[in-house]
Motif scaffolding. Structure first.
Motif, mmCIF file in Angstrom:
data_model
loop_
_atom_site.group_PDB
_atom_site.id
_atom_site.type_symbol
_atom_site.label_atom_id
_atom_site.label_comp_id
_atom_site.label_asym_id
_atom_site.label_seq_id
_atom_site.Cartn_x
_atom_site.Cartn_y
_atom_site.Cartn_z
ATOM 1 N N THR A 45 9.767 -2.666 -1.446
ATOM 2 C CA THR A 45 9.330 -1.598 -2.349
ATOM 3 C C THR A 45 8.127 -2.040 -3.175
ATOM 4 O O THR A 45 7.130 -1.314 -3.284
ATOM 5 C CB THR A 45 10.481 -1.191 -3.290
ATOM 6 N N VAL A 46 8.209 -3.239 -3.759
ATOM 7 C CA VAL A 46 7.108 -3.733 -4.588
ATOM 8 C C VAL A 46 5.871 -4.004 -3.731
ATOM 9 O O VAL A 46 4.736 -3.697 -4.131
ATOM 10 C CB VAL A 46 7.533 -5.001 -5.342
ATOM 11 N N GLY A 47 6.071 -4.562 -2.540
ATOM 12 C CA GLY A 47 4.939 -4.834 -1.657
ATOM 13 C C GLY A 47 4.211 -3.565 -1.244
ATOM 14 O O GLY A 47 2.973 -3.522 -1.234
ATOM 15 N N VAL A 48 4.977 -2.522 -0.911
ATOM 16 C CA VAL A 48 4.364 -1.243 -0.540
ATOM 17 C C VAL A 48 3.613 -0.646 -1.729
ATOM 18 O O VAL A 48 2.531 -0.053 -1.566
ATOM 19 C CB VAL A 48 5.440 -0.266 -0.022
ATOM 20 N N PHE A 49 4.178 -0.801 -2.927
ATOM 21 C CA PHE A 49 3.515 -0.289 -4.130
ATOM 22 C C PHE A 49 2.136 -0.928 -4.301
ATOM 23 O O PHE A 49 1.128 -0.228 -4.495
ATOM 24 C CB PHE A 49 4.383 -0.573 -5.360
ATOM 25 N N TYR A 50 2.068 -2.247 -4.225
ATOM 26 C CA TYR A 50 0.789 -2.922 -4.408
ATOM 27 C C TYR A 50 -0.162 -2.668 -3.244
ATOM 28 O O TYR A 50 -1.377 -2.555 -3.429
ATOM 29 C CB TYR A 50 1.002 -4.431 -4.589
ATOM 30 N N PHE A 51 0.390 -2.556 -2.030
ATOM 31 C CA PHE A 51 -0.472 -2.294 -0.876
ATOM 32 C C PHE A 51 -1.113 -0.915 -0.980
ATOM 33 O O PHE A 51 -2.313 -0.755 -0.714
ATOM 34 C CB PHE A 51 0.333 -2.390 0.415
ATOM 35 N N SER A 52 -0.333 0.090 -1.378
ATOM 36 C CA SER A 52 -0.877 1.445 -1.482
ATOM 37 C C SER A 52 -1.946 1.526 -2.568
ATOM 38 O O SER A 52 -2.990 2.166 -2.379
ATOM 39 C CB SER A 52 0.249 2.440 -1.770
ATOM 40 N N HIS A 53 -1.711 0.859 -3.709
ATOM 41 C CA HIS A 53 -2.709 0.872 -4.772
ATOM 42 C C HIS A 53 -3.945 0.066 -4.380
ATOM 43 O O HIS A 53 -5.067 0.432 -4.742
ATOM 44 C CB HIS A 53 -2.111 0.323 -6.057
ATOM 45 N N ARG A 54 -3.740 -1.001 -3.651
ATOM 46 C CA ARG A 54 -4.890 -1.783 -3.181
ATOM 47 C C ARG A 54 -5.715 -0.970 -2.196
ATOM 48 O O ARG A 54 -6.950 -0.984 -2.253
ATOM 49 C CB ARG A 54 -4.389 -3.069 -2.522
ATOM 50 N N TYR A 55 -5.044 -0.274 -1.287
ATOM 51 C CA TYR A 55 -5.752 0.561 -0.312
ATOM 52 C C TYR A 55 -6.524 1.671 -1.009
ATOM 53 O O TYR A 55 -7.678 1.964 -0.660
ATOM 54 C CB TYR A 55 -4.742 1.149 0.675
ATOM 55 N N ALA A 56 -5.896 2.284 -2.023
ATOM 56 C CA ALA A 56 -6.580 3.345 -2.766
ATOM 57 C C ALA A 56 -7.796 2.802 -3.509
ATOM 58 O O ALA A 56 -8.857 3.441 -3.537
ATOM 59 C CB ALA A 56 -5.608 3.991 -3.749
ATOM 60 N N ALA A 57 -7.651 1.606 -4.107
ATOM 61 C CA ALA A 57 -8.772 1.009 -4.833
ATOM 62 C C ALA A 57 -9.917 0.660 -3.887
ATOM 63 O O ALA A 57 -11.095 0.873 -4.208
ATOM 64 C CB ALA A 57 -8.308 -0.243 -5.575
ATOM 65 N N LEU A 58 -9.595 0.139 -2.704
ATOM 66 C CA LEU A 58 -10.635 -0.204 -1.733
ATOM 67 C C LEU A 58 -11.344 1.053 -1.226
ATOM 68 O O LEU A 58 -12.574 1.062 -1.057
ATOM 69 C CB LEU A 58 -10.035 -0.978 -0.563
ATOM 70 N N ALA A 111 -3.984 -7.822 -4.634
ATOM 71 C CA ALA A 111 -3.939 -8.582 -3.379
ATOM 72 C C ALA A 111 -2.941 -9.727 -3.467
ATOM 73 O O ALA A 111 -2.127 -9.938 -2.555
ATOM 74 C CB ALA A 111 -5.339 -9.114 -3.049
ATOM 75 N N ALA A 112 -2.976 -10.482 -4.581
ATOM 76 C CA ALA A 112 -2.078 -11.634 -4.730
ATOM 77 C C ALA A 112 -0.615 -11.199 -4.809
ATOM 78 O O ALA A 112 0.268 -11.812 -4.187
ATOM 79 C CB ALA A 112 -2.465 -12.430 -5.979
ATOM 80 N N ASN A 113 -0.333 -10.136 -5.555
ATOM 81 C CA ASN A 113 1.046 -9.667 -5.679
ATOM 82 C C ASN A 113 1.576 -9.116 -4.364
ATOM 83 O O ASN A 113 2.762 -9.283 -4.037
ATOM 84 C CB ASN A 113 1.139 -8.594 -6.763
ATOM 85 N N TYR A 114 0.712 -8.457 -3.606
ATOM 86 C CA TYR A 114 1.125 -7.976 -2.280
ATOM 87 C C TYR A 114 1.498 -9.141 -1.367
ATOM 88 O O TYR A 114 2.523 -9.105 -0.675
ATOM 89 C CB TYR A 114 0.008 -7.145 -1.658
ATOM 90 N N GLU A 115 0.692 -10.205 -1.392
ATOM 91 C CA GLU A 115 0.985 -11.379 -0.577
ATOM 92 C C GLU A 115 2.289 -12.041 -1.024
ATOM 93 O O GLU A 115 3.099 -12.477 -0.189
ATOM 94 C CB GLU A 115 -0.175 -12.376 -0.658
ATOM 95 N N ASN A 116 2.508 -12.137 -2.336
ATOM 96 C CA ASN A 116 3.733 -12.766 -2.857
ATOM 97 C C ASN A 116 4.980 -12.051 -2.350
ATOM 98 O O ASN A 116 5.923 -12.683 -1.857
ATOM 99 C CB ASN A 116 3.721 -12.759 -4.385
ATOM 100 N N TYR A 121 9.742 -10.862 1.336
ATOM 101 C CA TYR A 121 10.400 -10.000 2.321
ATOM 102 C C TYR A 121 10.667 -10.770 3.611
ATOM 103 O O TYR A 121 11.779 -10.713 4.167
ATOM 104 C CB TYR A 121 9.539 -8.776 2.609
ATOM 105 N N VAL A 122 9.665 -11.485 4.093
ATOM 106 C CA VAL A 122 9.824 -12.249 5.340
ATOM 107 C C VAL A 122 10.890 -13.325 5.180
ATOM 108 O O VAL A 122 11.721 -13.544 6.075
ATOM 109 C CB VAL A 122 8.477 -12.864 5.752
ATOM 110 N N LEU A 123 10.894 -14.004 4.024
ATOM 111 C CA LEU A 123 11.878 -15.055 3.784
ATOM 112 C C LEU A 123 13.296 -14.487 3.773
ATOM 113 O O LEU A 123 14.210 -15.053 4.389
ATOM 114 C CB LEU A 123 11.577 -15.750 2.453
ATOM 115 N N ALA A 124 13.508 -13.370 3.081
ATOM 116 C CA ALA A 124 14.840 -12.754 3.035
ATOM 117 C C ALA A 124 15.278 -12.282 4.417
ATOM 118 O O ALA A 124 16.441 -12.480 4.815
ATOM 119 C CB ALA A 124 14.840 -11.584 2.052
ATOM 120 N N ASN A 125 14.376 -11.685 5.149
ATOM 121 C CA ASN A 125 14.704 -11.193 6.484
ATOM 122 C C ASN A 125 15.062 -12.339 7.424
ATOM 123 O O ASN A 125 16.019 -12.252 8.202
ATOM 124 C CB ASN A 125 13.518 -10.399 7.033
#
Length: 208
Positions: A45-58, A111-116, A121-125
């Motif tokens: 959820t948090v990753g999608v939030f930052y990705f969508s805002h990053r995409y909008a900003a770009l 960008a940094a928060n999306y990567e974090n 997510y990958v670690l939990a999965n």
């Protein structure tokens, strides 16, 4: 916990009871899977939030940059005095939008928060898949001190090592991590203010 995980875990509990594993270890492993699934959903959820805002900003920065460069090209061709006021206003506005979008993107560390949270997510999965495979196969391979170690789930000490390994990763997944940088904004503000309000030029010393 999702229904698929509940069904898989019911079968796993039966297998663990056959290995005579401590009931407390079984319950702890079940709780770990629940926490991992919860952490995975939160990270998504948090990753999608930052990705969508990053995409909008770009996207906004790209559009504003194109408008700013186009306006600048027309102004430089026609001259400032001959240029239409609308073109000048578009150039100034798009320049401010470009700077604002870039500033907020850096300020909130999109960008940094999306990567974090992508890593969380990958670690939990991966941990959920490791536990499920370990229960199904009766063994698990983990990295301890950068060396692979094979654990036998029929052994209580090895089961304890697996639980401890998952607990360490859970602390990483559940730790809130939000980054941002405001220093560049302060530097940019001082730079722009220097252009708008230049310092008083030094008066020449009168010759004697």
């Amino acid at each position: 916990m999702p229904k698929a995980l509940i069904v898989a875990w019911s079968r796993s509990c039966h297998q663990l009871r056959q290995w005579l594993i401590e009931p407390g270890q079984t319950m702890r492993l079940k709780e770990q899977i629940r926490q991992l699934d919860q952490g995975r959903r939160l990270a998504c959820t948090v990753g999608v939030f930052y990705f969508s805002h990053r995409y909008a900003a770009l996207s906004l920065s790209t559009a504003a940059g194109i408008l700013a460069l186009s306006s600048l090209a027309l102004i430089s061709k026609q001259g400032w005095e001959k240029s239409n006021n609308a073109i000048i206003n578009i150039g100034i506005t798009s320049g401010l939008v470009l700077y604002s979008a870039w500033t907020f993107s850096q300020l909130y560390g999109q960008a940094a928060n999306y990567e974090n949270y992508s890593r969380k997510y990958v670690l939990a999965n991966d941990l959920i898949a490791t536990i499920e495979s370990a229960v199904a196969n009766g063994s698990a391979q983990i990295s301890a001190n950068q060396e692979p170690t094979t654990l036998n789930l029929a052994s209580k000490p090895d089961m304890a090592k697996l639980i401890g390994h998952v607990d360490e990763r859970l602390r990483v997944i559940n730790k809130p991590e939000f980054t941002g940088d405001a220093s560049f904004a302060e530097d940019s503000f001082h730079t722009i203010r220097g252009f708008i309000k230049p310092g008083v030029p030094e008066q020449p010393t009168p010759s004697r």
